[in-house]
Design an enzyme around this catalytic site. Structure first.
Site, PDB file in Angstrom:
ATOM      1  N   CYS A 142      -6.811  -5.454  -7.344  1.00 28.35           N
ATOM      2  CA  CYS A 142      -6.524  -4.969  -5.999  1.00 28.35           C
ATOM      3  C   CYS A 142      -5.988  -6.081  -5.098  1.00 28.35           C
ATOM      4  O   CYS A 142      -5.355  -5.799  -4.080  1.00 28.35           O
ATOM      5  CB  CYS A 142      -7.756  -4.317  -5.389  1.00 28.35           C
ATOM      6  SG  CYS A 142      -9.207  -5.377  -5.325  1.00 28.35           S
ATOM      7  N   HIS A 143      -6.207  -7.339  -5.484  1.00 32.82           N
ATOM      8  CA  HIS A 143      -5.677  -8.450  -4.683  1.00 32.82           C
ATOM      9  C   HIS A 143      -4.146  -8.479  -4.700  1.00 32.82           C
ATOM     10  O   HIS A 143      -3.534  -9.112  -3.859  1.00 32.82           O
ATOM     11  CB  HIS A 143      -6.240  -9.788  -5.165  1.00 32.82           C
ATOM     12  CG  HIS A 143      -5.918 -10.111  -6.591  1.00 32.82           C
ATOM     13  ND1 HIS A 143      -6.661  -9.607  -7.640  1.00 32.82           N
ATOM     14  CD2 HIS A 143      -4.938 -10.859  -7.133  1.00 32.82           C
ATOM     15  CE1 HIS A 143      -6.139 -10.053  -8.773  1.00 32.82           C
ATOM     16  NE2 HIS A 143      -5.088 -10.820  -8.492  1.00 32.82           N
ATOM     17  N   ASN A 180     -12.512  -0.339  -4.740  1.00 35.06           N
ATOM     18  CA  ASN A 180     -12.378  -0.764  -6.133  1.00 35.06           C
ATOM     19  C   ASN A 180     -13.702  -1.349  -6.644  1.00 35.06           C
ATOM     20  O   ASN A 180     -14.176  -2.349  -6.114  1.00 35.06           O
ATOM     21  CB  ASN A 180     -11.256  -1.809  -6.221  1.00 35.06           C
ATOM     22  CG  ASN A 180     -11.084  -2.404  -7.595  1.00 35.06           C
ATOM     23  OD1 ASN A 180     -11.695  -1.980  -8.564  1.00 35.06           O
ATOM     24  ND2 ASN A 180     -10.241  -3.410  -7.677  1.00 35.06           N
ATOM     25  N   GLU A 197      -1.921 -16.878  -9.596  1.00 35.94           N
ATOM     26  CA  GLU A 197      -1.127 -16.045 -10.499  1.00 35.94           C
ATOM     27  C   GLU A 197       0.347 -16.435 -10.450  1.00 35.94           C
ATOM     28  O   GLU A 197       1.003 -16.512 -11.482  1.00 35.94           O
ATOM     29  CB  GLU A 197      -1.283 -14.561 -10.158  1.00 35.94           C
ATOM     30  CG  GLU A 197      -2.619 -14.005 -10.522  1.00 35.94           C
ATOM     31  CD  GLU A 197      -2.704 -12.503 -10.336  1.00 35.94           C
ATOM     32  OE1 GLU A 197      -1.667 -11.857 -10.056  1.00 35.94           O
ATOM     33  OE2 GLU A 197      -3.810 -11.962 -10.484  1.00 35.94           O
ATOM     34  N   TYR A 218       0.833  -1.202   0.000  1.00 33.07           N
ATOM     35  CA  TYR A 218       0.000   0.000   0.000  1.00 33.07           C
ATOM     36  C   TYR A 218       0.868   1.252   0.000  1.00 33.07           C
ATOM     37  O   TYR A 218       0.574   2.223  -0.694  1.00 33.07           O
ATOM     38  CB  TYR A 218      -0.941   0.011   1.211  1.00 33.07           C
ATOM     39  CG  TYR A 218      -2.029  -1.023   1.146  1.00 33.07           C
ATOM     40  CD1 TYR A 218      -3.198  -0.783   0.432  1.00 33.07           C
ATOM     41  CD2 TYR A 218      -1.900  -2.241   1.800  1.00 33.07           C
ATOM     42  CE1 TYR A 218      -4.214  -1.727   0.366  1.00 33.07           C
ATOM     43  CE2 TYR A 218      -2.908  -3.198   1.751  1.00 33.07           C
ATOM     44  CZ  TYR A 218      -4.062  -2.939   1.029  1.00 33.07           C
ATOM     45  OH  TYR A 218      -5.056  -3.883   0.967  1.00 33.07           O
TER      46      TYR A 218
END
Length: 166
Positions: free
Chosen positions: A131-132, A123, A158, A100
């Site tokens: 945003c993850h 979001n 991912e 962040y």
């Protein structure tokens, strides 16, 4: 997910006042989502009542939003800071994470970490605006709209997909 997730193009289509609202179900990599938009742009997504189904195979984003040229047109309505943060989310590489505080520096607001975190939490298009991929500075996951378990599974998915592509 590469190949499934389109490139994001932010367009200046007004969200409010659209004469036609379209809703579609989409099975994304974190579970079933309800997508909402106009005929020209997607503007909202939320996890549906079908619930998250982590590790499910993602489907392409449905028409009319996923363009033939591979781009997904989205319209964002928010404050200037929110829009800057949401735009920045589109540039976080697949399989990567950012803190962040680093995101706050990236959008030119290094002392506004809490405001940036609030913008991430607001979001309107989770998964599509990734945003993850934003985590706490010491590596803790932080919160996620569908729960921390889904956030962890999206990041693991991912990372595994990115490792297989290498």
């Amino acid at each position: 997910m590469p190949g499934i997730m389109p490139h994001i193009r932010i367009v200046d289509t007004p969200v409010s006042g659209s004469s036609e609202r379209i809703q579609r179900d989409w099975q994304g990599p974190g579970g079933w989502m309800q997508l909402e938009g106009s005929p020209t742009a997607l503007y909202r997504a939320h996890f549906s009542d079908r619930g998250p189904t982590p590790y499910s195979p993602a489907e392409p984003v449905p028409s009319p939003w996923h363009q033939a040229d591979g781009w997904l047109d989205i319209a964002l309505q928010g404050t200037a800071l929110q829009r800057a943060v949401w735009q920045a989310l589109t540039h976080i590489p697949f399989g990567s994470t950012i803190s962040y505080s680093a995101l706050a520096r990236w959008v030119g607001r290094p002392t506004a970490v809490r405001a940036v975190a609030s913008a991430v939490a607001a979001n309107p298009l989770p998964v599509l605006l990734p945003c993850h991929r934003v985590i706490r500075h010491k590596g803790a996951l932080g919160h996620y709209v569908a729960g921390t378990a889904v956030k962890r599974q999206l990041l693991e998915y991912e990372h595994a997909s990115d490792s297989e592509a290498s």
